[in-house]
Scaffold this active site. Structure first.
Site, mmCIF file in Angstrom:
data_model
loop_
_atom_site.group_PDB
_atom_site.id
_atom_site.type_symbol
_atom_site.label_atom_id
_atom_site.label_comp_id
_atom_site.label_asym_id
_atom_site.label_seq_id
_atom_site.Cartn_x
_atom_site.Cartn_y
_atom_site.Cartn_z
ATOM 1 N N SER A 8 0.789 -1.307 0.194
ATOM 2 C CA SER A 8 0.109 -0.058 0.187
ATOM 3 C C SER A 8 0.822 0.991 0.108
ATOM 4 O O SER A 8 1.623 1.375 1.020
ATOM 5 C CB SER A 8 -0.950 0.044 1.380
ATOM 6 O OG SER A 8 -1.590 1.165 1.255
ATOM 7 N N HIS A 33 -0.769 -1.065 -4.584
ATOM 8 C CA HIS A 33 -2.180 -0.471 -3.805
ATOM 9 C C HIS A 33 -2.129 0.982 -3.807
ATOM 10 O O HIS A 33 -1.458 1.359 -2.974
ATOM 11 C CB HIS A 33 -2.211 -1.291 -2.671
ATOM 12 C CG HIS A 33 -3.661 -1.140 -2.024
ATOM 13 N ND1 HIS A 33 -4.909 -2.051 -2.707
ATOM 14 C CD2 HIS A 33 -4.306 -0.590 -0.908
ATOM 15 C CE1 HIS A 33 -5.777 -1.531 -1.981
ATOM 16 N NE2 HIS A 33 -5.692 -0.672 -1.110
ATOM 17 N N ASP A 35 -4.451 4.005 -2.416
ATOM 18 C CA ASP A 35 -5.497 4.385 -1.446
ATOM 19 C C ASP A 35 -5.901 5.875 -1.841
ATOM 20 O O ASP A 35 -5.516 6.834 -1.528
ATOM 21 C CB ASP A 35 -5.273 4.202 -0.170
ATOM 22 C CG ASP A 35 -5.058 2.738 0.227
ATOM 23 O OD1 ASP A 35 -6.162 2.161 0.268
ATOM 24 O OD2 ASP A 35 -3.966 2.401 0.945
ATOM 25 N N MET A 37 -8.660 8.501 -1.088
ATOM 26 C CA MET A 37 -9.751 8.870 0.142
ATOM 27 C C MET A 37 -10.096 10.189 -0.275
ATOM 28 O O MET A 37 -9.280 11.050 -0.541
ATOM 29 C CB MET A 37 -9.155 8.690 1.291
ATOM 30 C CG MET A 37 -8.476 7.596 1.624
ATOM 31 S SD MET A 37 -7.840 7.245 3.294
ATOM 32 C CE MET A 37 -6.971 5.876 3.442
ATOM 33 N N HIS A 66 -8.161 1.666 -4.797
ATOM 34 C CA HIS A 66 -9.049 1.378 -3.845
ATOM 35 C C HIS A 66 -9.787 2.614 -3.441
ATOM 36 O O HIS A 66 -9.138 3.407 -3.045
ATOM 37 C CB HIS A 66 -8.360 0.756 -2.397
ATOM 38 C CG HIS A 66 -9.248 0.682 -1.407
ATOM 39 N ND1 HIS A 66 -8.592 0.218 0.060
ATOM 40 C CD2 HIS A 66 -10.596 0.613 -1.333
ATOM 41 C CE1 HIS A 66 -9.817 0.343 0.879
ATOM 42 N NE2 HIS A 66 -10.860 0.273 0.118
ATOM 43 N N MET A 68 -11.732 5.129 -1.589
ATOM 44 C CA MET A 68 -12.757 5.079 -0.218
ATOM 45 C C MET A 68 -13.330 6.531 -0.666
ATOM 46 O O MET A 68 -12.909 7.446 0.107
ATOM 47 C CB MET A 68 -11.646 5.070 0.939
ATOM 48 C CG MET A 68 -11.426 3.397 1.317
ATOM 49 S SD MET A 68 -9.945 3.394 2.108
ATOM 50 C CE MET A 68 -8.713 3.554 0.912
ATOM 51 N N MET A 141 -12.264 -5.645 4.049
ATOM 52 C CA MET A 141 -11.478 -4.667 4.712
ATOM 53 C C MET A 141 -11.143 -5.641 5.998
ATOM 54 O O MET A 141 -12.134 -5.983 6.791
ATOM 55 C CB MET A 141 -12.131 -3.348 4.968
ATOM 56 C CG MET A 141 -12.232 -2.364 3.819
ATOM 57 S SD MET A 141 -10.775 -2.149 3.375
ATOM 58 C CE MET A 141 -9.753 -1.283 4.788
ATOM 59 N N ASP A 175 -7.194 -6.172 3.371
ATOM 60 C CA ASP A 175 -6.374 -4.955 3.306
ATOM 61 C C ASP A 175 -6.455 -4.336 4.849
ATOM 62 O O ASP A 175 -7.572 -4.149 5.362
ATOM 63 C CB ASP A 175 -7.168 -4.071 2.375
ATOM 64 C CG ASP A 175 -6.464 -2.614 2.418
ATOM 65 O OD1 ASP A 175 -5.415 -2.493 2.863
ATOM 66 O OD2 ASP A 175 -7.120 -1.681 1.809
HETATM 67 C C1 DX5 Z 1 -6.604 1.531 4.911
HETATM 68 C C2 DX5 Z 1 -6.071 1.496 3.546
HETATM 69 C C3 DX5 Z 1 -5.103 0.508 3.523
HETATM 70 C C4 DX5 Z 1 -3.865 0.779 4.387
HETATM 71 C C5 DX5 Z 1 -3.206 -0.436 4.819
HETATM 72 O O1 DX5 Z 1 -7.816 2.447 4.771
HETATM 73 O O2 DX5 Z 1 -7.291 0.920 2.772
HETATM 74 O O3 DX5 Z 1 -4.802 0.130 2.245
HETATM 75 O O4 DX5 Z 1 -2.961 1.723 3.693
HETATM 76 O O5 DX5 Z 1 -2.399 -0.181 5.814
HETATM 77 P P1 DX5 Z 1 -1.784 -1.207 6.500
HETATM 78 O O6 DX5 Z 1 -1.065 -2.545 6.050
HETATM 79 O O7 DX5 Z 1 -0.601 -0.387 7.365
HETATM 80 O O8 DX5 Z 1 -2.813 -1.694 7.742
HETATM 81 ZN ZN ZN Z 2 -6.557 -0.012 0.581
#
Ligand code: DX5
Ligand code: ZN
Length: 224
Positions: A8, A33, A35, A37, A66, A68, A141, A175
């Site tokens: 990630s 990956h 993220d 948001m 991903h 969010m 998740m 994840d």
């Molecule tokens: C959280 C993200 C993850 C996050 C995971 O909302 O979707 O992808 O980066 O991080 P770790 O592996 O540190 O839990």
């Molecule tokens: Zn994620």
């Protein structure tokens, strides 16, 4: 099911994203990956299409996005143009219109996936996997979405087991809180796509962690 190890990039040094991406690929990452948001669906704000577009100029890697965000359909066109590979939206944000959304993700050449938060029952995604135009990945998740570095929720493995039993060929991604101490639980439940942020970027040798994650997935598959 091929193991896909996806560091990630949320845990990377965003000021050196291209270098960090290159380093992860060199150390054995299959996917990166990303993220995305919006500060609304989750209480954190990260990156969007402009950053994906910039990164795409520096890497050919599969960019596993991903989303969010509250309105994922607004992101389909910009992310496709930016060079995203996978587009995983949240079922909680898209209850009414996931059919059109999957269609538009596919028609723009991205791979559709659906994610579910810890409080969402796994049954809610069955119809998306079984649809005429199905999602190709389900992301379970294992923390509340929003931040890296949280604790893995082992009770989410029931969802993974249910999905693996029902859909032997589905890409099942986990994840949140994944690392050497939690991977065996996820892999033996049937997850094959593994997202890991802090455990990879925080390790003295990230390549070793990527290797451990992959071995666990491969061994679980051999045992089944
Ligand atoms: C959280 C993200 C993850 C996050 C995971 O909302 O979707 O992808 O980066 O991080 P770790 O592996 O540190 O839990
Ligand atoms: Zn994620």
């Amino acid at each position: 099911m091929a193991a896909k190890i996806a560091p990630s990039m949320l845990s990377s040094d965003f000021a050196n994203l291209a270098t960090e991406a290159e380093r992860m690929v060199r150390l054995g990452a299959d996917w990166l990956h990303m993220d995305i948001m919006d500060g609304h669906f989750v209480p954190n704000l990260t990156i969007g299409a402009p950053v994906i577009e910039s990164l795409r100029k520096h890497t050919k890697a599969y960019l596993d996005c991903h989303l969010m965000v509250t309105n994922p359909s607004d992101y389909v066109e910009p992310l496709a143009k930016a060079g995203a590979s996978g587009f995983t939206f949240h079922i909680e944000a898209t209850k009414e219109y996931w059919q059109e959304l999957i269609q538009s993700i596919k028609s723009r050449g991205m791979r559709p996936g659906v994610a579910l938060k810890p409080g969402t029952p796994v049954e809610e995604v069955f119809s998306l996997v079984e649809a005429e135009n199905p999602v190709e990945l389900v992301l379970v998740m294992t923390v509340e979405p929003g931040f890296g570095g949280q604790k893995f929720m082992p009770e989410m493995m029931d969802k993974v087991r249910t999905l693996r039993k029902k859909y032997p060929a589905l890409d099942i991604e986990v994840d949140g809180g994944l690392g050497p101490s939690t991977i065996d639980a996820a892999a033996s439940a049937g997850a094959n796509c593994i997202v890991a942020g802090s455990s990879v970027f925080g390790a003295p040798e990230p390549g070793q962690v990527i290797h451990i994650l992959r071995k666990s997935v491969e061994q679980s598959q051999e045992n089944n």
